[in-house]
Design a protein around this motif. Structure first.
Motif, PDB file in Angstrom:
ATOM      1  N   PRO A 142       0.805  -1.227   0.000  1.00 48.31           N
ATOM      2  CA  PRO A 142       0.000   0.000   0.000  1.00 48.31           C
ATOM      3  C   PRO A 142       0.832   1.269   0.000  1.00 48.31           C
ATOM      4  O   PRO A 142       0.300   2.344  -0.294  1.00 48.31           O
ATOM      5  N   LEU A 143       2.125   1.179   0.316  1.00 41.70           N
ATOM      6  CA  LEU A 143       2.972   2.367   0.338  1.00 41.70           C
ATOM      7  C   LEU A 143       3.667   2.608  -0.995  1.00 41.70           C
ATOM      8  O   LEU A 143       3.790   3.752  -1.437  1.00 41.70           O
ATOM      9  N   THR A 144       4.139   1.553  -1.647  1.00 37.46           N
ATOM     10  CA  THR A 144       4.922   1.700  -2.879  1.00 37.46           C
ATOM     11  C   THR A 144       4.139   1.379  -4.144  1.00 37.46           C
ATOM     12  O   THR A 144       4.554   1.764  -5.236  1.00 37.46           O
ATOM     13  N   GLY A 145       3.033   0.647  -4.022  1.00 38.79           N
ATOM     14  CA  GLY A 145       2.307   0.201  -5.207  1.00 38.79           C
ATOM     15  C   GLY A 145       2.936  -1.003  -5.878  1.00 38.79           C
ATOM     16  O   GLY A 145       2.428  -1.489  -6.894  1.00 38.79           O
ATOM     17  N   GLU A 146       4.049  -1.519  -5.337  1.00 34.70           N
ATOM     18  CA  GLU A 146       4.672  -2.711  -5.890  1.00 34.70           C
ATOM     19  C   GLU A 146       3.764  -3.925  -5.701  1.00 34.70           C
ATOM     20  O   GLU A 146       3.077  -4.045  -4.682  1.00 34.70           O
ATOM     21  N   LEU A 147       3.800  -4.828  -6.672  1.00 28.15           N
ATOM     22  CA  LEU A 147       3.056  -6.072  -6.579  1.00 28.15           C
ATOM     23  C   LEU A 147       4.049  -7.211  -6.365  1.00 28.15           C
ATOM     24  O   LEU A 147       4.894  -7.485  -7.222  1.00 28.15           O
ATOM     25  N   HIS A 148       3.970  -7.851  -5.202  1.00 28.30           N
ATOM     26  CA  HIS A 148       4.787  -9.026  -4.914  1.00 28.30           C
ATOM     27  C   HIS A 148       3.979 -10.275  -5.257  1.00 28.30           C
ATOM     28  O   HIS A 148       2.796 -10.374  -4.920  1.00 28.30           O
ATOM     29  N   PHE A 149       4.617 -11.231  -5.906  1.00 26.29           N
ATOM     30  CA  PHE A 149       3.951 -12.504  -6.173  1.00 26.29           C
ATOM     31  C   PHE A 149       4.995 -13.593  -6.299  1.00 26.29           C
ATOM     32  O   PHE A 149       6.197 -13.338  -6.227  1.00 26.29           O
ATOM     33  N   PHE A 150       4.552 -14.826  -6.458  1.00 27.06           N
ATOM     34  CA  PHE A 150       5.494 -15.929  -6.534  1.00 27.06           C
ATOM     35  C   PHE A 150       4.946 -17.009  -7.456  1.00 27.06           C
ATOM     36  O   PHE A 150       3.757 -17.035  -7.790  1.00 27.06           O
ATOM     37  N   ALA A 151       5.829 -17.895  -7.857  1.00 23.62           N
ATOM     38  CA  ALA A 151       5.471 -19.115  -8.565  1.00 23.62           C
ATOM     39  C   ALA A 151       5.898 -20.281  -7.695  1.00 23.62           C
ATOM     40  O   ALA A 151       7.040 -20.326  -7.224  1.00 23.62           O
ATOM     41  N   SER A 152       4.983 -21.213  -7.458  1.00 25.44           N
ATOM     42  CA  SER A 152       5.276 -22.406  -6.682  1.00 25.44           C
ATOM     43  C   SER A 152       5.103 -23.619  -7.581  1.00 25.44           C
ATOM     44  O   SER A 152       4.151 -23.691  -8.370  1.00 25.44           O
ATOM     45  N   SER A 153       6.009 -24.570  -7.463  1.00 23.21           N
ATOM     46  CA  SER A 153       5.977 -25.747  -8.325  1.00 23.21           C
ATOM     47  C   SER A 153       6.283 -26.992  -7.507  1.00 23.21           C
ATOM     48  O   SER A 153       7.077 -26.927  -6.558  1.00 23.21           O
ATOM     49  N   PRO A 154       5.684 -28.139  -7.859  1.00 24.72           N
ATOM     50  CA  PRO A 154       6.044 -29.379  -7.174  1.00 24.72           C
ATOM     51  C   PRO A 154       7.404 -29.908  -7.600  1.00 24.72           C
ATOM     52  O   PRO A 154       7.915 -30.857  -7.010  1.00 24.72           O
ATOM     53  N   LEU A 155       8.002 -29.297  -8.626  1.00 29.89           N
ATOM     54  CA  LEU A 155       9.314 -29.693  -9.128  1.00 29.89           C
ATOM     55  C   LEU A 155      10.241 -28.483  -9.114  1.00 29.89           C
ATOM     56  O   LEU A 155       9.785 -27.345  -9.174  1.00 29.89           O
ATOM     57  N   PRO A 156      11.549 -28.704  -9.063  1.00 29.22           N
ATOM     58  CA  PRO A 156      12.476 -27.564  -9.049  1.00 29.22           C
ATOM     59  C   PRO A 156      12.350 -26.714 -10.308  1.00 29.22           C
ATOM     60  O   PRO A 156      12.103 -27.263 -11.390  1.00 29.22           O
ATOM     61  N   PRO A 157      12.505 -25.393 -10.193  1.00 30.19           N
ATOM     62  CA  PRO A 157      12.663 -24.650  -8.937  1.00 30.19           C
ATOM     63  C   PRO A 157      11.334 -24.581  -8.188  1.00 30.19           C
ATOM     64  O   PRO A 157      10.298 -24.243  -8.770  1.00 30.19           O
ATOM     65  N   PHE A 158      11.355 -24.881  -6.912  1.00 36.38           N
ATOM     66  CA  PHE A 158      10.127 -24.996  -6.144  1.00 36.38           C
ATOM     67  C   PHE A 158       9.457 -23.647  -5.886  1.00 36.38           C
ATOM     68  O   PHE A 158       8.242 -23.584  -5.726  1.00 36.38           O
ATOM     69  N   LEU A 159      10.242 -22.573  -5.823  1.00 35.88           N
ATOM     70  CA  LEU A 159       9.677 -21.278  -5.431  1.00 35.88           C
ATOM     71  C   LEU A 159      10.472 -20.151  -6.081  1.00 35.88           C
ATOM     72  O   LEU A 159      11.700 -20.105  -5.964  1.00 35.88           O
ATOM     73  N   THR A 160       9.758 -19.257  -6.757  1.00 36.06           N
ATOM     74  CA  THR A 160      10.361 -18.076  -7.370  1.00 36.06           C
ATOM     75  C   THR A 160       9.577 -16.849  -6.938  1.00 36.06           C
ATOM     76  O   THR A 160       8.341 -16.835  -7.009  1.00 36.06           O
ATOM     77  N   HIS A 161      10.296 -15.834  -6.486  1.00 29.95           N
ATOM     78  CA  HIS A 161       9.669 -14.595  -6.009  1.00 29.95           C
ATOM     79  C   HIS A 161       9.825 -13.515  -7.078  1.00 29.95           C
ATOM     80  O   HIS A 161      10.881 -13.378  -7.687  1.00 29.95           O
ATOM     81  N   TYR A 162       8.747 -12.745  -7.300  1.00 21.64           N
ATOM     82  CA  TYR A 162       8.741 -11.668  -8.287  1.00 21.64           C
ATOM     83  C   TYR A 162       8.275 -10.374  -7.628  1.00 21.64           C
ATOM     84  O   TYR A 162       7.494 -10.385  -6.670  1.00 21.64           O
ATOM     85  N   VAL A 163       8.712  -9.263  -8.215  1.00 22.70           N
ATOM     86  CA  VAL A 163       8.184  -7.949  -7.860  1.00 22.70           C
ATOM     87  C   VAL A 163       7.912  -7.189  -9.151  1.00 22.70           C
ATOM     88  O   VAL A 163       8.791  -7.082 -10.015  1.00 22.70           O
ATOM     89  N   ALA A 164       6.689  -6.668  -9.293  1.00 27.04           N
ATOM     90  CA  ALA A 164       6.347  -5.756 -10.379  1.00 27.04           C
ATOM     91  C   ALA A 164       6.171  -4.370  -9.786  1.00 27.04           C
ATOM     92  O   ALA A 164       5.569  -4.211  -8.719  1.00 27.04           O
ATOM     93  N   ASP A 165       6.695  -3.352 -10.452  1.00 25.29           N
ATOM     94  CA  ASP A 165       6.581  -2.004  -9.911  1.00 25.29           C
ATOM     95  C   ASP A 165       5.174  -1.460 -10.115  1.00 25.29           C
ATOM     96  O   ASP A 165       4.293  -2.125 -10.666  1.00 25.29           O
TER      97      ASP A 165
END
Length: 458
Positions: free
Chosen positions: A155-178
């Motif tokens: 709510p302060l920056t307007g950035e959107l944080h999200f992730f991709a989760s998978s049952p196989l590697p890579p298991f977790l990826t973090h993203y930020v959109a401005d």
């Protein structure tokens, strides 16, 4: 010959809508607050007539929209999200997963002027202001994985944080959109596992992931290959925000359980991470899963043993204090989004009957300072949707605003939008919709100002 019974997710409040309609100048009882200028959008699984998905989560998404302006309910419309999966395209192909073959039925959000229908195993799908489908959206080619159905907008920056989760590697990826909608950061998160990660949290300084006891299960044949596993460690991952945050993530062991939805998280005055959300134990997950796939041994409701839990993670000592803070079965937590990632006093959720069917549906309000709990029951054979908070004009208090929830009414075979006073849960206005809206999942309030400069791309 007896006719096979329908699975529970195609009956009662969850009976799918069969038509796309548009209705204008809806009937309003009471007075709509004039500052409510925008659209309530709600997504949910709604398979086409004749289609019986093997799991509730595989039903095709249908987005419902209600436009409010100047004390009027200008229109209602509902549209299926036109993905390849709506016409039967498979997720798995000879070349691997088709990220466009999406149910697109979990959530719908607005960010940087775009409306996106979300399902965590796929790419998001962009919609027009009128809810027609534009197509799969990959953030100008920078998103090559699936996207969580529960992104978090700071709510302060307007950035959107999200992730991709998978049952196989890579298991977790973090993203930020401005704030303009461009992906400016992505990183694989080390030491993650194939545990189901449906939701997560952000604080002012951290990103918080939760791995419970539900993980990839190749023996499951429902089409959603997950199941409870006692051998899967339950953990909370605390990752500093910033370019090098993934390399500094720390994992903390917690008690067995599984959490689908986060209420909120924040750093307290001692720098500890406080995280809250409804969780289930092994039996609660079994009952819910059996309901979702229509298997024997299911509970009478899709939510059982789902109680609000609080974790306090002490980064200095490495310890975690956790406890159940309420014994009411709840799901779909929400809050005043201005407090997302910061310490909040008030939280809201949908109250469910218990596994024996005792109690009734309602909207519950929690006061985290006093510990008080207030429930607004919605009536016999009536089920509310997730309650979305909209601030009142010029508000300064956390609960100065309105809660918007769509109620499914089985006795009347109808639905209404209820506008409640968030402070006292009193009904201010009721908007009558042209047909009953099937019980669904998540949605958003999109103020007219948020899409005023957007150009429909369709």
């Amino acid at each position: 010959m007896s006719t096979p019974s329908k699975p529970p997710y195609l009956t009662g409040h969850f009976t799918p809508v069969v038509d796309e309609v548009t209705a204008t100048e809806l009937t309003v009882e009471g007075t709509l607050p004039p500052e409510l200028s925008g659209r309530l959008l709600r997504n949910g699984h709604n398979p086409k007539p004749g289609v019986t998905p093997t799991h509730w989560f595989k039903g095709s998404g249908m987005v419902h929209g209600i436009q409010l302006r100047e004390g009027r309910a200008e229109w209602y419309r509902n549209r299926w999200v036109k993905t390849p999966a709506l016409d039967g395209a498979p997720y798995m192909t000879e070349r691997g997963p088709d990220l466009t073959a999406s149910a697109a039925g979990t959530h719908v959000i607005e960010h940087a002027g775009r409306l996106l229908a979300l399902c965590e195993a796929n790419l998001p799908f962009e919609l027009t202001r009128e809810l027609d489908t534009v197509g799969a959206y990959d953030f100008e080619g920078k998103l090559r994985t699936a996207m969580t159905a529960h992104p978090k907008e700071d709510p302060l920056t307007g950035e959107l944080h999200f992730f991709a989760s998978s049952p196989l590697p890579p298991f977790l990826t973090h993203y930020v959109a401005d704030a303009s909608g461009a992906i400016v950061h992505s990183a694989e998160v080390p030491d993650a596992t194939g545990a189901l990660k449906h939701d997560f949290a952000i604080t002012r300084n951290h990103v918080v992931f939760v791995e419970g006891n539900v993980t990839f299960d190749p023996t499951d044949h429902s089409g959603i290959p997950y199941g409870w596993n006692d051998e899967q460690p339950a953990r909370i991952g605390v990752m500093p925000r910033g370019a090098d945050g993934a390399a500094r993530i720390r994992w903390f062991s917690i008690e067995p359980g599984n959490m689908l939805h986060v209420s909120n998280a924040y750093e307290d005055e001692r720098g500890r991470i406080v995280l809250e959300g409804p969780t289930v134990d092994r039996e609660g997950f079994r009952l819910s899963w059996n309901w979702w796939i229509g298997a024997p041994g299911r509970g009478s409701e899709p939510v059982s043993h789902s109680y609000t839990r609080r974790w306090v993670v002490d980064l200095a000592t490495g310890s975690v204090d956790e406890r159940i803070v309420d014994d009411l079965p709840v799901e779909f937590p929400s809050l005043n989004e201005a407090y997302l990632g910061a310490e909040n006093r008030y939280q809201y959720a949908v109250a469910f009957p218990d596994r024996q069917g005792f109690g009734s549906y309602g909207i519950v309000k929690y006061d985290r300072v006093t510990g008080a709990r207030r429930i607004r029951r919605v009536g016999d054979a009536r089920m509310p949707s997730e309650a979305l908070f909209v601030p009142a004009a010029g508000s300064t208090g956390e609960d100065e605003g309105y809660l918007l929830t769509v109620v499914s009414d089985l006795k009347q075979d109808a639905s209404q939008l209820l506008v409640l006073d968030a402070a006292g849960l009193d009904t201010l206005a009721t908007v009558h919709l042209p047909h009953r809206v099937a019980a669904g999942l998540h949605g958003s309030w999109v103020a007219d100002a948020d899409t005023a400069t957007a150009t429909d791309r369709g």
